[in-house]
Design a protein around this motif. Structure first.
Motif, PDB file in Angstrom:
ATOM      1  N   LYS A  47       0.838  -1.201   0.000  1.00  0.00           N
ATOM      2  CA  LYS A  47       0.000   0.000   0.000  1.00  0.00           C
ATOM      3  C   LYS A  47       0.872   1.249   0.000  1.00  0.00           C
ATOM      4  O   LYS A  47       0.501   2.277  -0.560  1.00  0.00           O
ATOM      5  CB  LYS A  47      -0.954  -0.017   1.188  1.00  0.00           C
ATOM      6  CG  LYS A  47      -2.031  -1.099   1.039  1.00  0.00           C
ATOM      7  CD  LYS A  47      -3.131  -0.964   2.070  1.00  0.00           C
ATOM      8  CE  LYS A  47      -4.046  -2.177   2.109  1.00  0.00           C
ATOM      9  NZ  LYS A  47      -4.982  -2.270   0.982  1.00  0.00           N
ATOM     10  N   ALA A  77      -6.833   9.231  -1.188  1.00  0.00           N
ATOM     11  CA  ALA A  77      -6.857   9.895   0.122  1.00  0.00           C
ATOM     12  C   ALA A  77      -5.451  10.325   0.530  1.00  0.00           C
ATOM     13  O   ALA A  77      -4.476   9.625   0.244  1.00  0.00           O
ATOM     14  CB  ALA A  77      -7.433   8.926   1.155  1.00  0.00           C
ATOM     15  N   VAL A 102      -8.124   5.937   9.516  1.00  0.00           N
ATOM     16  CA  VAL A 102      -7.992   4.783   8.621  1.00  0.00           C
ATOM     17  C   VAL A 102      -6.561   4.268   8.727  1.00  0.00           C
ATOM     18  O   VAL A 102      -5.618   4.980   8.380  1.00  0.00           O
ATOM     19  CB  VAL A 102      -8.319   5.174   7.171  1.00  0.00           C
ATOM     20  CG1 VAL A 102      -8.196   3.965   6.257  1.00  0.00           C
ATOM     21  CG2 VAL A 102      -9.706   5.790   7.077  1.00  0.00           C
ATOM     22  N   LYS A 112      -3.873   1.089   7.887  1.00  0.00           N
ATOM     23  CA  LYS A 112      -3.728  -0.074   7.014  1.00  0.00           C
ATOM     24  C   LYS A 112      -2.347  -0.710   7.154  1.00  0.00           C
ATOM     25  O   LYS A 112      -1.341   0.005   7.146  1.00  0.00           O
ATOM     26  CB  LYS A 112      -3.899   0.346   5.544  1.00  0.00           C
ATOM     27  CG  LYS A 112      -5.224   1.020   5.254  1.00  0.00           C
ATOM     28  CD  LYS A 112      -5.418   1.298   3.776  1.00  0.00           C
ATOM     29  CE  LYS A 112      -6.823   1.847   3.545  1.00  0.00           C
ATOM     30  NZ  LYS A 112      -7.139   2.031   2.125  1.00  0.00           N
ATOM     31  N   VAL A 132      -7.161  -3.641   7.098  1.00  0.00           N
ATOM     32  CA  VAL A 132      -7.617  -2.256   7.181  1.00  0.00           C
ATOM     33  C   VAL A 132      -8.488  -2.067   8.409  1.00  0.00           C
ATOM     34  O   VAL A 132      -9.441  -2.816   8.614  1.00  0.00           O
ATOM     35  CB  VAL A 132      -8.418  -1.871   5.912  1.00  0.00           C
ATOM     36  CG1 VAL A 132      -8.985  -0.469   6.046  1.00  0.00           C
ATOM     37  CG2 VAL A 132      -7.537  -1.973   4.683  1.00  0.00           C
ATOM     38  N   ILE A 139     -10.796   0.793  10.404  1.00  0.00           N
ATOM     39  CA  ILE A 139     -11.378   2.127  10.459  1.00  0.00           C
ATOM     40  C   ILE A 139     -11.714   2.367  11.930  1.00  0.00           C
ATOM     41  O   ILE A 139     -12.644   1.754  12.462  1.00  0.00           O
ATOM     42  CB  ILE A 139     -12.676   2.225   9.618  1.00  0.00           C
ATOM     43  CG1 ILE A 139     -12.495   1.594   8.240  1.00  0.00           C
ATOM     44  CG2 ILE A 139     -13.179   3.666   9.557  1.00  0.00           C
ATOM     45  CD1 ILE A 139     -11.805   2.433   7.213  1.00  0.00           C
ATOM     46  N   GLU A 199      -4.401   6.937   6.562  1.00  0.00           N
ATOM     47  CA  GLU A 199      -5.027   7.690   5.477  1.00  0.00           C
ATOM     48  C   GLU A 199      -6.114   8.608   5.987  1.00  0.00           C
ATOM     49  O   GLU A 199      -6.747   8.326   7.007  1.00  0.00           O
ATOM     50  CB  GLU A 199      -5.729   6.718   4.511  1.00  0.00           C
ATOM     51  CG  GLU A 199      -4.834   6.054   3.542  1.00  0.00           C
ATOM     52  CD  GLU A 199      -5.634   5.195   2.585  1.00  0.00           C
ATOM     53  OE1 GLU A 199      -5.009   4.322   1.999  1.00  0.00           O
ATOM     54  OE2 GLU A 199      -6.870   5.376   2.426  1.00  0.00           O
ATOM     55  N   ASP A 200      -6.405   9.644   5.222  1.00  0.00           N
ATOM     56  CA  ASP A 200      -7.595  10.453   5.484  1.00  0.00           C
ATOM     57  C   ASP A 200      -8.825   9.615   5.178  1.00  0.00           C
ATOM     58  O   ASP A 200      -8.815   8.819   4.233  1.00  0.00           O
ATOM     59  CB  ASP A 200      -7.625  11.699   4.580  1.00  0.00           C
ATOM     60  CG  ASP A 200      -6.421  12.591   4.831  1.00  0.00           C
ATOM     61  OD1 ASP A 200      -5.775  12.419   5.877  1.00  0.00           O
ATOM     62  OD2 ASP A 200      -6.128  13.439   3.970  1.00  0.00           O
ATOM     63  N   PHE A 201      -9.866   9.816   5.953  1.00  0.00           N
ATOM     64  CA  PHE A 201     -11.124   9.104   5.726  1.00  0.00           C
ATOM     65  C   PHE A 201     -11.873   9.752   4.563  1.00  0.00           C
ATOM     66  O   PHE A 201     -12.062  10.971   4.539  1.00  0.00           O
ATOM     67  CB  PHE A 201     -11.977   9.139   6.992  1.00  0.00           C
ATOM     68  CG  PHE A 201     -13.275   8.408   6.851  1.00  0.00           C
ATOM     69  CD1 PHE A 201     -13.327   7.030   7.009  1.00  0.00           C
ATOM     70  CD2 PHE A 201     -14.449   9.095   6.549  1.00  0.00           C
ATOM     71  CE1 PHE A 201     -14.527   6.342   6.867  1.00  0.00           C
ATOM     72  CE2 PHE A 201     -15.653   8.408   6.406  1.00  0.00           C
ATOM     73  CZ  PHE A 201     -15.686   7.030   6.568  1.00  0.00           C
ATOM     74  N   LEU A 202     -12.301   8.917   3.602  1.00  0.00           N
ATOM     75  CA  LEU A 202     -13.070   9.424   2.457  1.00  0.00           C
ATOM     76  C   LEU A 202     -14.528   9.063   2.633  1.00  0.00           C
ATOM     77  O   LEU A 202     -14.859   7.876   2.719  1.00  0.00           O
ATOM     78  CB  LEU A 202     -12.576   8.786   1.155  1.00  0.00           C
ATOM     79  CG  LEU A 202     -11.158   9.082   0.682  1.00  0.00           C
ATOM     80  CD1 LEU A 202     -10.839   8.210  -0.529  1.00  0.00           C
ATOM     81  CD2 LEU A 202     -11.020  10.552   0.315  1.00  0.00           C
ATOM     82  N   GLU A 234     -19.000   3.265  -2.256  1.00  0.00           N
ATOM     83  CA  GLU A 234     -17.897   2.548  -2.901  1.00  0.00           C
ATOM     84  C   GLU A 234     -18.337   1.818  -4.163  1.00  0.00           C
ATOM     85  O   GLU A 234     -19.483   1.398  -4.276  1.00  0.00           O
ATOM     86  CB  GLU A 234     -17.334   1.508  -1.937  1.00  0.00           C
ATOM     87  CG  GLU A 234     -16.467   2.107  -0.865  1.00  0.00           C
ATOM     88  CD  GLU A 234     -15.936   1.031   0.066  1.00  0.00           C
ATOM     89  OE1 GLU A 234     -15.160   0.177  -0.399  1.00  0.00           O
ATOM     90  OE2 GLU A 234     -16.297   1.064   1.250  1.00  0.00           O
ATOM     91  N   LYS A 263     -18.798  -5.779   1.891  1.00  0.00           N
ATOM     92  CA  LYS A 263     -17.615  -6.283   2.606  1.00  0.00           C
ATOM     93  C   LYS A 263     -17.930  -6.847   3.987  1.00  0.00           C
ATOM     94  O   LYS A 263     -17.221  -7.709   4.474  1.00  0.00           O
ATOM     95  CB  LYS A 263     -16.587  -5.167   2.773  1.00  0.00           C
ATOM     96  CG  LYS A 263     -16.113  -4.617   1.461  1.00  0.00           C
ATOM     97  CD  LYS A 263     -14.608  -4.579   1.378  1.00  0.00           C
ATOM     98  CE  LYS A 263     -14.198  -3.874   0.111  1.00  0.00           C
ATOM     99  NZ  LYS A 263     -13.166  -4.546  -0.634  1.00  0.00           N
ATOM    100  N   MET A 313     -13.910   5.230  -4.058  1.00  0.00           N
ATOM    101  CA  MET A 313     -14.929   5.931  -3.292  1.00  0.00           C
ATOM    102  C   MET A 313     -15.472   6.990  -4.231  1.00  0.00           C
ATOM    103  O   MET A 313     -14.708   7.797  -4.774  1.00  0.00           O
ATOM    104  CB  MET A 313     -14.319   6.561  -2.041  1.00  0.00           C
ATOM    105  CG  MET A 313     -15.348   7.046  -1.049  1.00  0.00           C
ATOM    106  SD  MET A 313     -16.300   5.687  -0.319  1.00  0.00           S
ATOM    107  CE  MET A 313     -15.247   5.169   1.033  1.00  0.00           C
ATOM    108  N   ILE A 364      -9.360   4.096  -3.482  1.00  0.00           N
ATOM    109  CA  ILE A 364      -9.097   3.566  -2.143  1.00  0.00           C
ATOM    110  C   ILE A 364      -7.946   2.571  -2.219  1.00  0.00           C
ATOM    111  O   ILE A 364      -7.040   2.584  -1.411  1.00  0.00           O
ATOM    112  CB  ILE A 364     -10.336   2.857  -1.567  1.00  0.00           C
ATOM    113  CG1 ILE A 364     -11.487   3.833  -1.407  1.00  0.00           C
ATOM    114  CG2 ILE A 364      -9.998   2.216  -0.232  1.00  0.00           C
ATOM    115  CD1 ILE A 364     -12.748   3.175  -0.893  1.00  0.00           C
ATOM    116  N   GLU A 365      -8.023   1.694  -3.190  1.00  0.00           N
ATOM    117  CA  GLU A 365      -6.962   0.700  -3.325  1.00  0.00           C
ATOM    118  C   GLU A 365      -6.932   0.181  -4.746  1.00  0.00           C
ATOM    119  O   GLU A 365      -7.934   0.235  -5.465  1.00  0.00           O
ATOM    120  CB  GLU A 365      -7.201  -0.482  -2.384  1.00  0.00           C
ATOM    121  CG  GLU A 365      -8.502  -1.188  -2.682  1.00  0.00           C
ATOM    122  CD  GLU A 365      -8.622  -2.589  -2.081  1.00  0.00           C
ATOM    123  OE1 GLU A 365      -7.627  -3.090  -1.547  1.00  0.00           O
ATOM    124  OE2 GLU A 365      -9.702  -3.173  -2.186  1.00  0.00           O
TER     125      GLU A 365
END
Ligand code: AMP
Ligand code: GLY
Length: 424
Positions: A103, A118, A141, A143, A153, A155, A185-188, A192, A214, A273, A282-283
């Motif tokens: 990541k 993010a 966030v 990871k 991950v 949250i 990371e910043d939360f978005l 999704e 998920k 996102m 996101i990934e």
């Protein structure tokens, strides 16, 4: 064509099911495969990370194309090994698989190539990581850097939870070496979607988007899983969002990977996102989504085999246009009790043939095995994928659950609300 598929899940069964319908495909070999794939061709028992054995098998069998299912196979370097022996491979090299396997690499890459994602920072020291959170607002966030089967991950809603996650990963090595570093990371906020493009190193052909679920239980409750169900189309993913995703995310990534000496061949899976400011990454995954792939394969009308071969050969620009079924498709994942923490395997599954009679339903095997008496038994966390198409999404969902209800498996459970966002 003789095609070798690597993997043993519902994703690979769906790919095999689709490829076997091609008039170009004469034979399918699966490594290691599953009872569903065994109906379509031979299964050979190697581990998906036994790169040398799989390459030798491909050579010995003179296969025309190898299709890599899981990221672990790509990260283990199967595409690199096949390149040495001259066997076409649909799937990324080890260097290209870094987009998913690290990541931190992915985030730094996005920064270098201005791919919207993010804001973030990478840490290998818990004290600095916690200090960084000091003047920030939850949710946090956190990871693990490496491959953690979709579980790396966290949250966190509070500082205490975030600190605990940092300690779990960096000190207690909850995810082993995958947790030598963390990304914060910043939360978005937003909804999704999973989007897929087939790539040959230079050219990208967009596929469709799907929406995954998920969390393990209804109403998006419970622990995170690999995915409990998917549907396509995803209403949030409009044509305008798709075009933005291609222009701002997929194409810059392909150009950047080529420029950095890691040309990307295979499926580029953007976990997005959809924010008010457009799609944000996101990934990246370097493979088809599972169960998104099962849903997409039910909607693909044209032949998949030539597209994958041309991508493997770097000739995607000449590929025929992909034609899609307008009708929605849905996948319900039937999992073993206890999944995702400790799935109880071994229970007997009955009634599959009956369920398969429901019109427009296909059932893919994801974690099954056949015992000596011919009973089908649960052999993994996610065990069966019940897919259906329908004139409307409601129709597809109803069909899928009609089939689910015909399966006699007390050892299993599934979510009953797949596609709720689109149905509401
Ligand atoms: P990942 O394995 O990176 O896809 O993350 C798992 C899930 O965590 C995602 O599907 C999102 O629901 C959530 N997630 C990851 N990163 C973020 C983020 N920056 N903001 C909000 N949610 C996120
Ligand atoms: N379903 C999400 C994934 O395959 O990673």
């Amino acid at each position: 064509m003789k095609i070798l598929i690597v993997g043993s899940g519902g994703r690979e069964h769906a790919l095999g099911w689709k490829l076997k319908q091609s008039p170009l495909v004469s034979e399918l070999i699966s490594v290691p495969g599953n009872p569903g794939l065994a109906r379509l061709g031979r299964c050979v028992a190697h581990k998906v990370t036994d790169v040398a054995e799989i390459a030798a098998l491909a050579l010995r069998e003179s296969v025309d194309l190898v299709v890599i299912g899981p990221e672990s196979t790509a990260a283990a370097g199967l595409a690199d090994a096949l390149a040495h022996v001259g066997v076409p491979c649909f799937g990324p090299t080890r260097a290209a698989a870094e987009l998913e396997a690290s990541k931190a690499f992915m985030k730094d890459f996005c920064e270098r190539h201005a791919v919207p994602t993010a804001g973030y920072k990478v840490f290998d020291d818990a004290i600095y990581a916690k200090a960084y959170l000091g003047d920030r607002e939850p949710p946090f966030v956190i990871k693990a850097d490496g491959l953690a089967a979709g579980k790396g991950v966290i949250i966190a809603e509070t500082r205490r939870e975030a600190d605990e996650a940092i300690d779990q990963i960096l000190f207690l090595r909850k995810f082993g070496t995958a947790g030598q570093r963390i990304v914060i990371e910043d939360f978005l906020p937003g909804e999704e979607a999973s989007f897929f493009a087939i790539c040959d190193g230079e050219t990208a052909v967009p596929l469709l988007a799907a929406q995954d679920h998920k969390r393990a239980y209804d109403l998006d409750k419970g622990p995170n899983t690999g995915g409990m169900g998917a549907y396509s189309p995803a209403p949030v993913f409009t044509d305008a969002v798709r075009d933005q995703t291609m222009e701002q995310i997929i194409l810059p990534t392909l150009r950047g990977m080529k420029a950095e000496g890691r040309p990307f061949v295979g499926v580029l899976f953007a976990g997005l996102m959809i924010t008010p400011a457009g799609p944000k990454l996101i990934e990246f995954n370097v493979r088809f989504g599972d169960p998104e792939c099962q849903t997409l394969m039910r909607r693909m009308k044209s032949d998949l085999a030539p597209v994958l071969l041309l991508a493997a050969q770097g000739q995607l620009a000449g590929a025929p246009k992909i034609v899609w079924d307008e009708r929605p498709a849905v996948t319900v994942v039937y999992a073993a009790q206890g999944y995702p923490d400790e799935p109880l395997t071994g229970s007997i599954i009955r009634g599959l043939a009956n369920a398969e009679q429901v019109p427009d339903v296909e059932i893919f095997h994801a974690g099954t095995r056949e015992d000596e008496e011919g009973n089908l038994r649960a052999a993994g966390g996610r065990v069966l994928n019940v897919t259906a198409t329908g004139a409307t999404l409601r129709d597809a969902v109803d069909r899928a659950y009609e089939a689910v209800n015909k399966i006699d498996w007390p050892g299993g459970f599934c979510r009953r609300d797949i596609a709720w966002r689109a149905l509401n």
